[in-house]
Design an enzyme around this catalytic site. Sequence first.
Site, PDB file in Angstrom:
ATOM      1  N   TRP A 194     -15.428  12.129 -13.197  1.00  0.00           N
ATOM      2  CA  TRP A 194     -14.570  11.800 -12.045  1.00  0.00           C
ATOM      3  C   TRP A 194     -13.908  13.051 -11.466  1.00  0.00           C
ATOM      4  O   TRP A 194     -13.633  13.130 -10.268  1.00  0.00           O
ATOM      5  CB  TRP A 194     -13.530  10.743 -12.407  1.00  0.00           C
ATOM      6  CG  TRP A 194     -12.584  11.111 -13.521  1.00  0.00           C
ATOM      7  CD1 TRP A 194     -12.755  10.862 -14.847  1.00  0.00           C
ATOM      8  CD2 TRP A 194     -11.321  11.802 -13.416  1.00  0.00           C
ATOM      9  NE1 TRP A 194     -11.686  11.347 -15.570  1.00  0.00           N
ATOM     10  CE2 TRP A 194     -10.792  11.920 -14.723  1.00  0.00           C
ATOM     11  CE3 TRP A 194     -10.585  12.307 -12.354  1.00  0.00           C
ATOM     12  CZ2 TRP A 194      -9.572  12.548 -14.990  1.00  0.00           C
ATOM     13  CZ3 TRP A 194      -9.365  12.929 -12.609  1.00  0.00           C
ATOM     14  CH2 TRP A 194      -8.868  13.043 -13.915  1.00  0.00           C
ATOM     15  N   GLU A 198       0.844  -1.212   0.000  1.00  0.00           N
ATOM     16  CA  GLU A 198       0.000   0.000   0.000  1.00  0.00           C
ATOM     17  C   GLU A 198       0.875   1.257   0.000  1.00  0.00           C
ATOM     18  O   GLU A 198       0.576   2.237  -0.675  1.00  0.00           O
ATOM     19  CB  GLU A 198      -0.945   0.009   1.207  1.00  0.00           C
ATOM     20  CG  GLU A 198      -1.973  -1.101   1.202  1.00  0.00           C
ATOM     21  CD  GLU A 198      -2.924  -1.067   0.012  1.00  0.00           C
ATOM     22  OE1 GLU A 198      -3.101  -0.001  -0.592  1.00  0.00           O
ATOM     23  OE2 GLU A 198      -3.468  -2.125  -0.340  1.00  0.00           O
ATOM     24  N   TRP A 235      -8.885   8.252  -8.436  1.00  0.00           N
ATOM     25  CA  TRP A 235     -10.119   8.560  -9.183  1.00  0.00           C
ATOM     26  C   TRP A 235     -10.018   8.018 -10.603  1.00  0.00           C
ATOM     27  O   TRP A 235     -10.980   7.452 -11.129  1.00  0.00           O
ATOM     28  CB  TRP A 235     -10.400  10.068  -9.169  1.00  0.00           C
ATOM     29  CG  TRP A 235     -11.159  10.444  -7.943  1.00  0.00           C
ATOM     30  CD1 TRP A 235     -10.646  10.943  -6.776  1.00  0.00           C
ATOM     31  CD2 TRP A 235     -12.573  10.291  -7.720  1.00  0.00           C
ATOM     32  NE1 TRP A 235     -11.653  11.105  -5.852  1.00  0.00           N
ATOM     33  CE2 TRP A 235     -12.834  10.725  -6.399  1.00  0.00           C
ATOM     34  CE3 TRP A 235     -13.634   9.829  -8.491  1.00  0.00           C
ATOM     35  CZ2 TRP A 235     -14.124  10.706  -5.854  1.00  0.00           C
ATOM     36  CZ3 TRP A 235     -14.924   9.809  -7.944  1.00  0.00           C
ATOM     37  CH2 TRP A 235     -15.150  10.249  -6.645  1.00  0.00           C
ATOM     38  N   TRP A 244       1.752   1.798  -3.401  1.00  0.00           N
ATOM     39  CA  TRP A 244       0.699   2.404  -4.240  1.00  0.00           C
ATOM     40  C   TRP A 244       0.853   3.935  -4.211  1.00  0.00           C
ATOM     41  O   TRP A 244       0.653   4.624  -5.204  1.00  0.00           O
ATOM     42  CB  TRP A 244      -0.703   2.018  -3.743  1.00  0.00           C
ATOM     43  CG  TRP A 244      -1.237   0.777  -4.408  1.00  0.00           C
ATOM     44  CD1 TRP A 244      -1.369  -0.454  -3.834  1.00  0.00           C
ATOM     45  CD2 TRP A 244      -1.720   0.643  -5.769  1.00  0.00           C
ATOM     46  NE1 TRP A 244      -1.897  -1.343  -4.753  1.00  0.00           N
ATOM     47  CE2 TRP A 244      -2.130  -0.697  -5.943  1.00  0.00           C
ATOM     48  CE3 TRP A 244      -1.849   1.521  -6.845  1.00  0.00           C
ATOM     49  CZ2 TRP A 244      -2.651  -1.177  -7.147  1.00  0.00           C
ATOM     50  CZ3 TRP A 244      -2.375   1.046  -8.051  1.00  0.00           C
ATOM     51  CH2 TRP A 244      -2.762  -0.278  -8.189  1.00  0.00           C
ATOM     52  N   TRP A 288     -20.332  11.871 -20.114  1.00  0.00           N
ATOM     53  CA  TRP A 288     -20.786  12.138 -18.741  1.00  0.00           C
ATOM     54  C   TRP A 288     -22.113  12.877 -18.801  1.00  0.00           C
ATOM     55  O   TRP A 288     -22.404  13.565 -19.797  1.00  0.00           O
ATOM     56  CB  TRP A 288     -19.766  13.000 -17.982  1.00  0.00           C
ATOM     57  CG  TRP A 288     -18.392  12.407 -17.919  1.00  0.00           C
ATOM     58  CD1 TRP A 288     -17.273  12.865 -18.555  1.00  0.00           C
ATOM     59  CD2 TRP A 288     -17.994  11.246 -17.184  1.00  0.00           C
ATOM     60  NE1 TRP A 288     -16.197  12.061 -18.258  1.00  0.00           N
ATOM     61  CE2 TRP A 288     -16.602  11.064 -17.422  1.00  0.00           C
ATOM     62  CE3 TRP A 288     -18.645  10.346 -16.348  1.00  0.00           C
ATOM     63  CZ2 TRP A 288     -15.873  10.016 -16.854  1.00  0.00           C
ATOM     64  CZ3 TRP A 288     -17.916   9.303 -15.784  1.00  0.00           C
ATOM     65  CH2 TRP A 288     -16.549   9.144 -16.044  1.00  0.00           C
ATOM     66  N   ASN A 311     -10.620   3.330   2.858  1.00  0.00           N
ATOM     67  CA  ASN A 311     -10.272   3.070   1.457  1.00  0.00           C
ATOM     68  C   ASN A 311     -11.331   2.264   0.703  1.00  0.00           C
ATOM     69  O   ASN A 311     -11.698   2.593  -0.428  1.00  0.00           O
ATOM     70  CB  ASN A 311      -8.923   2.355   1.376  1.00  0.00           C
ATOM     71  CG  ASN A 311      -8.532   2.080  -0.068  1.00  0.00           C
ATOM     72  OD1 ASN A 311      -8.412   2.993  -0.868  1.00  0.00           O
ATOM     73  ND2 ASN A 311      -8.375   0.805  -0.404  1.00  0.00           N
TER      74      ASN A 311
HETATM   75  C1  FAD Z   1     -11.220   7.685  -4.927  1.00  0.00           C
HETATM   76  C2  FAD Z   1     -10.031   7.608  -4.000  1.00  0.00           C
HETATM   77  C3  FAD Z   1      -9.381   8.769  -3.610  1.00  0.00           C
HETATM   78  C4  FAD Z   1      -8.249   8.702  -2.783  1.00  0.00           C
HETATM   79  N1  FAD Z   1      -7.634   9.877  -2.399  1.00  0.00           N
HETATM   80  C5  FAD Z   1      -6.549   9.823  -1.610  1.00  0.00           C
HETATM   81  C6  FAD Z   1      -5.904  11.011  -1.184  1.00  0.00           C
HETATM   82  O1  FAD Z   1      -6.285  12.127  -1.565  1.00  0.00           O
HETATM   83  N2  FAD Z   1      -4.835  10.899  -0.348  1.00  0.00           N
HETATM   84  C7  FAD Z   1      -4.374   9.686   0.077  1.00  0.00           C
HETATM   85  O2  FAD Z   1      -3.405   9.652   0.837  1.00  0.00           O
HETATM   86  N3  FAD Z   1      -4.947   8.551  -0.337  1.00  0.00           N
HETATM   87  C8  FAD Z   1      -6.017   8.576  -1.147  1.00  0.00           C
HETATM   88  N4  FAD Z   1      -6.625   7.406  -1.522  1.00  0.00           N
HETATM   89  C9  FAD Z   1      -5.982   6.116  -1.197  1.00  0.00           C
HETATM   90  C10 FAD Z   1      -6.431   5.445   0.119  1.00  0.00           C
HETATM   91  O3  FAD Z   1      -7.821   5.393   0.188  1.00  0.00           O
HETATM   92  C11 FAD Z   1      -5.885   6.149   1.365  1.00  0.00           C
HETATM   93  O4  FAD Z   1      -4.502   6.342   1.247  1.00  0.00           O
HETATM   94  C12 FAD Z   1      -6.143   5.306   2.621  1.00  0.00           C
HETATM   95  O5  FAD Z   1      -7.523   5.080   2.774  1.00  0.00           O
HETATM   96  C13 FAD Z   1      -5.586   6.019   3.817  1.00  0.00           C
HETATM   97  O6  FAD Z   1      -5.938   5.352   4.990  1.00  0.00           O
HETATM   98  P1  FAD Z   1      -4.834   4.705   5.923  1.00  0.00           P
HETATM   99  O7  FAD Z   1      -3.769   5.694   6.220  1.00  0.00           O
HETATM  100  O8  FAD Z   1      -5.547   4.095   7.071  1.00  0.00           O
HETATM  101  O9  FAD Z   1      -4.247   3.591   4.965  1.00  0.00           O
HETATM  102  P2  FAD Z   1      -3.453   2.244   5.293  1.00  0.00           P
HETATM  103  O10 FAD Z   1      -4.280   1.124   4.772  1.00  0.00           O
HETATM  104  O11 FAD Z   1      -3.035   2.184   6.702  1.00  0.00           O
HETATM  105  O12 FAD Z   1      -2.174   2.338   4.344  1.00  0.00           O
HETATM  106  C14 FAD Z   1      -0.958   2.966   4.769  1.00  0.00           C
HETATM  107  C15 FAD Z   1      -0.610   4.078   3.801  1.00  0.00           C
HETATM  108  O13 FAD Z   1      -0.427   3.560   2.480  1.00  0.00           O
HETATM  109  C16 FAD Z   1      -0.873   4.509   1.504  1.00  0.00           C
HETATM  110  N5  FAD Z   1      -1.986   3.955   0.727  1.00  0.00           N
HETATM  111  C17 FAD Z   1      -2.861   2.998   1.109  1.00  0.00           C
HETATM  112  N6  FAD Z   1      -3.712   2.702   0.090  1.00  0.00           N
HETATM  113  C18 FAD Z   1      -3.372   3.501  -0.933  1.00  0.00           C
HETATM  114  C19 FAD Z   1      -3.871   3.685  -2.261  1.00  0.00           C
HETATM  115  N7  FAD Z   1      -4.880   2.942  -2.743  1.00  0.00           N
HETATM  116  N8  FAD Z   1      -3.300   4.617  -3.048  1.00  0.00           N
HETATM  117  C20 FAD Z   1      -2.257   5.373  -2.609  1.00  0.00           C
HETATM  118  N9  FAD Z   1      -1.732   5.234  -1.356  1.00  0.00           N
HETATM  119  C21 FAD Z   1      -2.281   4.314  -0.534  1.00  0.00           C
HETATM  120  C22 FAD Z   1      -1.387   5.721   2.280  1.00  0.00           C
HETATM  121  O14 FAD Z   1      -0.369   6.691   2.326  1.00  0.00           O
HETATM  122  C23 FAD Z   1      -1.693   5.131   3.651  1.00  0.00           C
HETATM  123  O15 FAD Z   1      -1.653   6.079   4.677  1.00  0.00           O
HETATM  124  C24 FAD Z   1      -7.771   7.447  -2.348  1.00  0.00           C
HETATM  125  C25 FAD Z   1      -8.441   6.287  -2.745  1.00  0.00           C
HETATM  126  C26 FAD Z   1      -9.564   6.360  -3.549  1.00  0.00           C
HETATM  127  C27 FAD Z   1     -10.261   5.089  -3.968  1.00  0.00           C
END
Ligand code: FAD
Length: 469
Positions: A350, A266, A373, A269, A297, A332
């Site tokens: 989007w 993650e 997105w 990602w 759209w 997420n």
């Molecule tokens: C439509 C959409 C918009 C999003 N917008 C953002 C945003 O603006 N900022 C953001 O930080 N994340 C975004 N995310 C990714 C993800 O949802 C969040 O990073 C995550 O929910 C953060 O929660 P956490 O810190 O508990 O994650 P954890 O599950 O604890 O993961 C640890 C860290 O890994 C990174 N991470 C995890 N999943 C993703 C992912 N899919 N993509 C990129 N990094 C990830 C984050 O930095 C996160 O803090 C988005 C996802 C979606 C589907």
Amino acid sequence: MTSPALVWFRQDLRLADNPALAALDGRPALLVYVLDDEAAGAWAHGGAQRWWLHHSLASLTADLAARGASLHLARGPATRIIPQLATAIGASEVIAGRLYEPWARSRDAAIAEALQAEGRKLSLHTSSLLHEPHRIRTGTGKPYSVYTPFSRALFALGEPPPPLPTPARIETLAHPGLPLEALELLPKRDWAREFPQHWQPGEAGAAARIKAFSLLNRYDATRNLPGIPGTSGLSPHLRFGEISPRQLWHAARAAGVTGDATFLKEILWREFAYHLLWHRPELPEAPLQQSFANFPWQPDAKLLRAWQRGQTGYPIVDAGMRQLWRSGWMHNRVRMITASFLVKHLLQPWQAGEAWFWDTLLDGDLASNAASWQWVAGCGADAAPYFRVFAPVLQGEKFDADGAYVRRWVPEIAGLPDKFLHKPWEAPEIILRGANIRLGVDYPRPVMDHGQGRARALAAYAEMRGAAP
Ligand SMILES: Cc1cc2nc3c(=O)[nH]c(=O)nc-3n(C[C@H](O)[C@H](O)[C@H](O)COP(=O)(O)OP(=O)(O)OC[C@H]3O[C@@H](n4cnc5c(N)ncnc54)[C@H](O)[C@@H]3O)c2cc1C
């Protein structure tokens, strides 16, 4: 006498593992933060981010004060302010963590040039990523556009170096700056009043959050369940650099996370999103897949508003949108469900969802938000195929089976039995009455039938591809 330096804090509001501070190597420095809304344009901090930034700067100022050091705050174009401050203190070098947003890259280039004209230099360090996006290339020397080989390549580079310690001493120069209130970061209308119940911005808050993340070793089993604290909740701390990805990586290892575990994937990602942003700077505005440029759209302000307010009639979607509004964050799994619902069931562009998330997410991050997105909309790099439409009822029943999440954020339907919680419109009248719900009055009927919405989305996709539906 050693000439002083200027350390420019940007997205690394921390003292530990801060390469810009480490690069001082004992030199005295002016530590600066500049709020530069103009340069960022449409991507200036959203409202929720501004709330976080206010408290994060307060925390950083306090951490520095505890070490006898100070932070200079300024507001305005950094292209003017940074060179002026460097001249005022006679700094030979301006040191900062590298930024990757297109607007920040061109601003840094202009500042480097202005400094150079005066015999000074801008030194940028890798501070908010594990790896520089321009250094990672495929075997044929191209940027990656698919996540799995990208993440494999990063794992193959081995462990990131250990984090740098907090400098024992930081000798700061005093130079009168603005008080924090002059940055006007807090909202005028107090919609952020519940944020402090959920968050503690700042480096200490980030450290506390890691320590409290007791489910890290069960992440695979818990990360998709929005009703429990099954993810770290560190994203806003990462967004503002109160913790670096390197610190997080090593903290995970220290907690027993081994190999190429999902949690580390993650973090990658996030790296991948920055890799895309670096190589495809149009990412926040335009679909990476050209074929989506003419997607049909159907912009509709009323539907967009129902989604924003958590009034779509689909409990899992509404729970997510309300969690976002009230806490500044969304799980997420639910981000994926709500985003899919907007772009597929409601056929809203989007970019409209991206903009709402940008304004309301505390972790609003240009790279991750835009890449995600585009992933959901099916138009990004390595995106989910467009025809995969998340079914909100099934998603709710699968990932919030006991209804804890929906009951928390959509309390007006909390009295429904589990069987109908994710589809109140199927509940018999007697059950609705028993749960004190008048559908269409206390809680909306679905703004769009799932089957119809799905068929309409697929038809729009077929139209885009020039084929008959
Ligand atoms: C439509 C959409 C918009 C999003 N917008 C953002 C945003 O603006 N900022 C953001 O930080 N994340 C975004 N995310 C990714 C993800 O949802 C969040 O990073 C995550 O929910 C953060 O929660 P956490 O810190 O508990 O994650 P954890 O599950 O604890 O993961 C640890 C860290 O890994 C990174 N991470 C995890 N999943 C993703 C992912 N899919 N993509 C990129 N990094 C990830 C984050 O930095 C996160 O803090 C988005 C996802 C979606 C589907």
